[in-house]
Design a protein around this motif. Sequence first.
Motif, short mmCIF file in Angstrom:
data_model
loop_
_atom_site.label_atom_id
_atom_site.label_comp_id
_atom_site.label_asym_id
_atom_site.label_seq_id
_atom_site.Cartn_x
_atom_site.Cartn_y
_atom_site.Cartn_z
N LYS A 1 47.79 -28.98 -4.23
CA LYS A 1 48.79 -28.77 -3.20
C LYS A 1 48.92 -29.37 -2.00
O LYS A 1 49.70 -30.30 -1.39
CB LYS A 1 49.34 -27.51 -2.62
N TRP B 1 53.16 -29.16 -7.65
CA TRP B 1 51.65 -28.74 -7.65
C TRP B 1 50.93 -27.09 -8.11
O TRP B 1 50.19 -27.43 -8.02
CB TRP B 1 50.85 -29.08 -6.42
N CYS B 2 52.47 -26.72 -8.34
CA CYS B 2 52.20 -25.65 -8.63
C CYS B 2 51.40 -25.54 -9.70
O CYS B 2 51.19 -24.39 -10.64
CB CYS B 2 53.46 -24.83 -9.41
N SER C 1 47.52 -25.93 -8.71
CA SER C 1 47.53 -25.48 -7.22
C SER C 1 47.12 -26.18 -6.25
O SER C 1 46.56 -26.27 -5.33
CB SER C 1 47.50 -23.97 -6.80
N GLN C 2 45.04 -27.29 -6.66
CA GLN C 2 44.37 -27.48 -6.40
C GLN C 2 44.82 -28.62 -5.02
O GLN C 2 44.14 -29.60 -4.71
CB GLN C 2 43.13 -27.63 -6.93
#
Length: 82
Positions: free
Chosen positions: A42, A35-36, A39-40
């Motif tokens: 995560k 998810w890096c 980031s939405q």
Amino acid sequence: MSEPWLVHGPDFNQWNGDLKRLVDLLHEAADDPWWCYDSQLKYISIWVDTRDNGFVLKDRDGNRISPERVEAAINKWRESFR
């Protein structure tokens, strides 16, 4: 990318198919911080229609997203770090 994700329903309310494929994808990537790259993603919410296991995904802010977006972030991580 892999095979296209199945969708059903009218254009204004489409649901994805193949919930097992999504769960398998997330399970296989569980130990990676994929998810890096987005980031939405995560935190995602999965809404499941228990009548047919159709599902809708939402990002951390409640915006509707596609499984392709999740798959793309996972694949980008894998290409960079595996």
